[in-house]
Each structure stands twice: as structure tokens, then as C-alpha cells.
Design a protein around this motif. Sequence first.
Motif, PDB file in Angstrom:
ATOM      1  N   PHE A 130      37.674  46.252  47.331  1.00  0.00           N
ATOM      2  CA  PHE A 130      36.448  45.455  47.301  1.00  0.00           C
ATOM      3  C   PHE A 130      35.363  46.120  46.454  1.00  0.00           C
ATOM      4  CE2 PHE A 130      37.981  43.281  51.175  1.00  0.00           C
ATOM      5  CZ  PHE A 130      37.735  41.979  50.775  1.00  0.00           C
ATOM      6  N   CYS A 131      35.480  47.419  46.239  1.00  0.00           N
ATOM      7  CA  CYS A 131      34.434  48.167  45.533  1.00  0.00           C
ATOM      8  C   CYS A 131      34.876  48.676  44.168  1.00  0.00           C
ATOM      9  CB  CYS A 131      34.016  49.368  46.381  1.00  0.00           C
ATOM     10  SG  CYS A 131      33.528  48.931  48.053  1.00  0.00           S
ATOM     11  N   THR A 132      36.074  48.336  43.743  1.00  0.00           N
ATOM     12  CA  THR A 132      36.614  48.848  42.488  1.00  0.00           C
ATOM     13  C   THR A 132      36.458  47.799  41.394  1.00  0.00           C
ATOM     14  OG1 THR A 132      38.232  50.121  43.730  1.00  0.00           O
ATOM     15  CG2 THR A 132      38.671  49.809  41.403  1.00  0.00           C
ATOM     16  N   GLY A 133      35.965  48.218  40.250  1.00  0.00           N
ATOM     17  CA  GLY A 133      35.827  47.307  39.125  1.00  0.00           C
ATOM     18  C   GLY A 133      37.178  46.808  38.651  1.00  0.00           C
ATOM     19  N   MET A 175      32.030  45.469  36.669  1.00  0.00           N
ATOM     20  CA  MET A 175      31.606  46.170  37.880  1.00  0.00           C
ATOM     21  C   MET A 175      30.690  45.319  38.769  1.00  0.00           C
ATOM     22  SD  MET A 175      33.142  49.049  37.793  1.00  0.00           S
ATOM     23  CE  MET A 175      32.300  49.933  39.083  1.00  0.00           C
ATOM     24  N   ASP A 176      30.481  44.044  38.425  1.00  0.00           N
ATOM     25  CA  ASP A 176      29.638  43.165  39.235  1.00  0.00           C
ATOM     26  C   ASP A 176      30.284  42.992  40.610  1.00  0.00           C
ATOM     27  OD1 ASP A 176      27.728  41.280  40.045  1.00  0.00           O
ATOM     28  OD2 ASP A 176      28.927  39.619  39.240  1.00  0.00           O
ATOM     29  N   ALA A 177      29.613  43.489  41.661  1.00  0.00           N
ATOM     30  CA  ALA A 177      30.192  43.545  42.998  1.00  0.00           C
ATOM     31  C   ALA A 177      30.589  42.160  43.520  1.00  0.00           C
ATOM     32  CB  ALA A 177      29.207  44.206  43.963  1.00  0.00           C
ATOM     33  N   GLU A 178      29.731  41.191  43.332  1.00  0.00           N
ATOM     34  CA  GLU A 178      30.026  39.833  43.815  1.00  0.00           C
ATOM     35  C   GLU A 178      31.269  39.267  43.128  1.00  0.00           C
ATOM     36  OE1 GLU A 178      28.575  35.886  45.458  1.00  0.00           O
ATOM     37  OE2 GLU A 178      27.413  37.720  45.525  1.00  0.00           O
ATOM     38  N   TYR A 179      31.353  39.433  41.811  1.00  0.00           N
ATOM     39  CA  TYR A 179      32.497  38.934  41.041  1.00  0.00           C
ATOM     40  C   TYR A 179      33.787  39.647  41.457  1.00  0.00           C
ATOM     41  CZ  TYR A 179      35.459  37.646  37.117  1.00  0.00           C
ATOM     42  OH  TYR A 179      36.490  37.187  36.359  1.00  0.00           O
ATOM     43  N   VAL A 180      33.701  40.961  41.652  1.00  0.00           N
ATOM     44  CA  VAL A 180      34.873  41.749  42.044  1.00  0.00           C
ATOM     45  C   VAL A 180      35.369  41.301  43.413  1.00  0.00           C
ATOM     46  CG1 VAL A 180      35.638  44.064  42.694  1.00  0.00           C
ATOM     47  CG2 VAL A 180      34.308  43.743  40.615  1.00  0.00           C
ATOM     48  N   ARG A 181      34.453  41.128  44.366  1.00  0.00           N
ATOM     49  CA  ARG A 181      34.848  40.689  45.706  1.00  0.00           C
ATOM     50  C   ARG A 181      35.484  39.310  45.679  1.00  0.00           C
ATOM     51  NH1 ARG A 181      29.482  42.667  47.227  1.00  0.00           N
ATOM     52  NH2 ARG A 181      29.775  44.830  47.837  1.00  0.00           N
ATOM     53  N   TYR A 230      38.934  39.525  44.179  1.00  0.00           N
ATOM     54  CA  TYR A 230      39.908  40.129  45.087  1.00  0.00           C
ATOM     55  C   TYR A 230      40.267  39.180  46.224  1.00  0.00           C
ATOM     56  CZ  TYR A 230      42.136  43.580  48.117  1.00  0.00           C
ATOM     57  OH  TYR A 230      43.015  44.248  48.911  1.00  0.00           O
TER      58      TYR A 230
END
Length: 168
Positions: A21-24, A34-40, A43
Motif C-alpha cells: 500500500f505504501c510502495t510506488g 509515488m502518489d499514495a492515493e493512486y498507488v492504493r 493495488y
Amino acid sequence: LFYDMNLAVDFIFMIDVIINFCTGIVGENDKIIMDAEYVRRNYLTGFFVTDFCSSVPLDLILRSAGIDSVNGTVTGTKQSLKMLKLLRMAKLFRLFRINRLFQHIKRAVMAIEEALNIRVSDGFTKLMRLGIGALVLAHWIGCFNFMLVRLYNFPSDSWVVYAGLNGE
């Protein structure tokens, strides 16, 4: 011993789910996002379900339900035993991770090639994949052989008893 090892592996897989959830991620043109919302979101719509299903500590759940997953003893009903053992099949979701493992290995080889200014041949990479595949296949065959011996309640002349792996 097997229970503790399974629990440790499940714990490592749970940590991996959290880390994902925290990895780009690598986007178009090999750009790291590295955008957290997009990565979550990526995933959750991608590998989250398989990763989560493979990290559920089913041995712990079976033990707390009164089912010894090693010996198959039951304190509940036989129907609940069958249902909970079917849940163990969710561990097969870990097989979906093999392709991602090979992708990571490929990226690591490319990074090593660039850093050391060397060239690793495709033949060597294919040979490594073949070797890893052979090891996995040998492991599965060993697991299948253990299952057969276990179905026959560990006969005294079996390899499991000779090796002292029957837990007695």
C-alpha cells in the motif's frame, strides 16, 4: 514446527500486503509513481485480493476453531472441518506471485547490468528460471509424497518416520 513456520510465513505475507500500500509503482515510460492515493487504488484493484487471501493465517484460525491442521483432529463437526480445510486452498493464491517474482528478478538483473556495465545473457536468465522452477517442482513432489504418507497414518517403514518428521 510446521505450524510455527506457516504462521511466520503468513505474518511475512501480511507485512508484504501492508508494504504494497505504501510502495510506488512503475508507470508509463518507466516513471515511478509515488502518489499514495493512486498507488492504493491501483493495488486494491490489482493484486490485493490474491495477496490478502494468501496471507490469512488459516492454521491459526483452524487451531482456534478446535481443528489441528497437522493431525486433522476435530472438536467441532465434520462439516466445519471440510469447510475450513477448503479455505486452506486459498494458500494457492501465492502461486500468482511467482510471475511478479520473476519480473522483480528481471529488473534486478537489468539494474546490475547497468550498474556494473556488464551483460547477462538471456540464456543464463532462462537457466536460472529453469533451476528455480525445478526446485519448486521438487518441493511440490515432496509435499505430495508427505501427504500420501500422512493419509496412511505414517506407516512405520515410511521415509517420514525414518526422518523423524511425523511429530512423535
